[in-house]
Design an enzyme around this catalytic site. Structure first.
Site, mmCIF file in Angstrom:
data_model
loop_
_atom_site.group_PDB
_atom_site.id
_atom_site.type_symbol
_atom_site.label_atom_id
_atom_site.label_comp_id
_atom_site.label_asym_id
_atom_site.label_seq_id
_atom_site.Cartn_x
_atom_site.Cartn_y
_atom_site.Cartn_z
ATOM 1 N N PHE A 111 0.824 -1.204 0.000
ATOM 2 C CA PHE A 111 0.000 0.000 0.000
ATOM 3 C C PHE A 111 0.864 1.262 0.000
ATOM 4 O O PHE A 111 0.737 2.111 -0.888
ATOM 5 C CB PHE A 111 -0.963 0.002 1.191
ATOM 6 N N LEU A 118 -1.902 14.323 19.137
ATOM 7 C CA LEU A 118 -2.530 13.709 20.313
ATOM 8 C C LEU A 118 -2.596 12.188 20.224
ATOM 9 O O LEU A 118 -2.724 11.648 19.150
ATOM 10 C CB LEU A 118 -3.941 14.275 20.460
ATOM 11 N N ALA A 146 -7.414 -1.220 6.574
ATOM 12 C CA ALA A 146 -6.747 0.065 6.867
ATOM 13 C C ALA A 146 -6.431 0.848 5.580
ATOM 14 O O ALA A 146 -6.730 2.047 5.516
ATOM 15 C CB ALA A 146 -5.506 -0.161 7.723
ATOM 16 N N LEU A 193 -6.872 5.954 13.857
ATOM 17 C CA LEU A 193 -7.097 4.833 12.942
ATOM 18 C C LEU A 193 -7.220 3.566 13.776
ATOM 19 O O LEU A 193 -6.307 3.220 14.539
ATOM 20 C CB LEU A 193 -5.928 4.714 11.958
ATOM 21 N N CYS A 194 -8.352 2.910 13.649
ATOM 22 C CA CYS A 194 -8.589 1.731 14.491
ATOM 23 C C CYS A 194 -9.477 0.744 13.762
ATOM 24 O O CYS A 194 -10.524 1.108 13.220
ATOM 25 C CB CYS A 194 -9.267 2.170 15.794
#
Ligand code: MYA
Length: 415
Positions: free
Chosen positions: A31, A415, A177, A165-166
């Protein structure tokens, strides 16, 4: 995987990380090799120009429909003003977000924190992207962007800061993802923004810098009990507690909480300070009000007001990010403060940060964490921070730097 939940370094965790990172350098990235990011093969090629890798296209040429998901799933835009949605996001992350290498701790961002992090001035609802199972409507994946102006050398670039991102643990390694990253990219492009900044604990093509977490014990007994740190060689518990003891209240005259009326002065102080770093946010007064005005259990900011001149000379801040402690009988949460932006012009940085430790201790934090960014190196060792086992890599999307930076050249905390 190496992740930015960091605990005190142990020789085993360091060996494990170095091994994994060395494997990842030789890995192919199907990717990421297709994306406009600095590639491993280009490292050291100083003929490549700095700046955008690909030029923007016309908005009419941006794909108008969302990317395809596997047929059992559907896109959802998460309304972070709705308590119900905020709660779903909170629970997805609480159970599936970033853990340390040994799976002892997992970030537990609070609802208030998520609302703050995802709704800065000018935020786009369309950049808060979820994936649901069509049948049950359960939220199974998430990714977000928020807009930011980030200066790289003498250029201010409009960017998206990508975070959270989860993918649910049960849906890992199915190439979800990359689809989520392409979809957030598409929605950022639709707002005529073509660059992004993000951090990760994993090595991807290619970091603009790699930072290390450092940890300052405030409650050493609990940290040792939960396996966050270990008793040092030739140390007893009582000697350790004494080692980390702090005064009851800050030492600097004029040290107080930041208030709304301080926004102009803090903005001036911060803009002037951040101008020396190669990459840093370009904060205006609205940004400072949002990101730095104290918000209970989310962000704390203090400043030094000269008792004589009433001038604002120094500033320090930290945000609140607890971690769940996985599988401990006695404790369920580690209360951690993370150093955010600090500026010293009159009070020595060492003294300012010692006062930050003191107020964090008063607020019952167990540990105070800091990256080796900006001038942080100058106080870490002296204030008894120890190196962590977590590395944090910083990345830019569609923007090339000729060389990687030293952490001290970076003026950005995500963060
Ligand atoms: S960093 C925090 C990331 N979250 C976690 O670590 C939480 C726990 N882990 C998970 O939920 C999953 O493991 C995730 C991967 C979702 C991370 N950043 O679907 P897959 C690449 C970027 O089969 P999964 C944060 O939030 C991987 O190298 N890419 O894998 C910032 C591989 O690609 P390639 C990552 O494990 C996010 C592919 O994904 C990351 O099921 C910034 C495998 O996909 C990572 N952290 O899911 C995102 N981890 O084959 C980029 C793995 O090429 C933003 N991968 O190696 C880019 C800018 C976009 C906007 C641009 C606007 C202009």
């Amino acid at each position: 995987e190496t992740n930015p939940v960091s605990k005190e370094n142990s020789s085993l965790s360091t060996i494990v990380r170095r091994f994994k990172d060395s494997v990842s350098l030789g890995k192919t990235h199907k990717f990421w090799e297709s994306q406009p990011v600095g590639q491993f093969k280009d490292i050291g090629d100083s003929n490549l120009p700095e700046g955008p890798i690909e030029p923007p296209t016309l908005l009419s040429e941006v794909k108008q429909e969302p990317y395809n998901l596997p047929s059992q799933y559907e896109w959802t835009t998460c309304d972070m003003e709705s308590d119900k949605t905020c709660d779903e996001v909170y629970n997805l992350l609480k159970n599936n977000y970033v853990e340390d290498d040994e799976n002892m701790f997992r970030f537990n961002y609070s609802q208030e924190f998520l609302t703050w992090a995802l709704r800065p001035p000018g935020y786009y609802r369309s950049w808060h992207i979820g994936v649901r199972a069509k049948a049950s409507k359960k939220l199974v994946a998430f990714i977000t962007g928020v807009p930011a102006r980030i200066r790289v050398r003498d250029e201010v670039v409009k960017m998206a800061e990508i975070n959270f991102l989860c993918v649910h643990k049960k849906l890992r390694s199915k190439r979800l993802a990359p689809v989520m990253i392409k979809e957030v990219t598409r929605r950022v492009h639709l707002e005529n923004i073509w660059q992004a900044a993000y951090t990760a604990g994993v090595v991807l093509p290619t970091p603009i810098t790699t930072c290390q977490y450092w940890h300052r014990s405030l409650n050493p007994k609990k940290l040792i009990d939960v396996g966050f740190s270990r008793l040092g060689a030739r140390m007893t518990m009582s000697r350790t507690i004494k080692l980390y003891k702090l005064p009851d209240s800050p030492a600097t005259p004029g040290f107080r909480n930041m208030e709304l009326r301080d926004v102009p002065a803090v903005t001036r102080l911060l803009r002037n300070y951040l101008s020396q770093f190669v990459v840093a946010p370009d904060f205006d007064e609205n940004d400072v009000e949002h990101w730095l005005l104290p918000t209970e259990n989310v962000v704390d900011s203090y400043l030094v007001e000269s008792p004589e001149t009433h001038e604002i000379t120094d500033f320090c801040s930290f945000y609140t990010l607890p971690s769940s402690i996985l599988g401990n009988q006695n404790h369920s949460t580690l209360k951690a403060a993370y150093s955010y932006y600090n500026v010293s012009t009159k009070t020595p940085l060492l003294q300012l940060m010692n006062d930050a430790l003191i107020v964090a201790k008063q607020k019952d934090f167990d540990v105070f964490n800091a990256l080796d960014v900006m001038h942080n190196e100058s106080f870490l060792k002296e204030l008894k921070f120890g190196p962590g086992d977590g590395q944090l890599h910083y990345y830019l999307y569609n923007y090339r730097l000729r060389h990687a930076l030293r952490p001290s050249e970076l003026g950005l905390v995500l963060l």
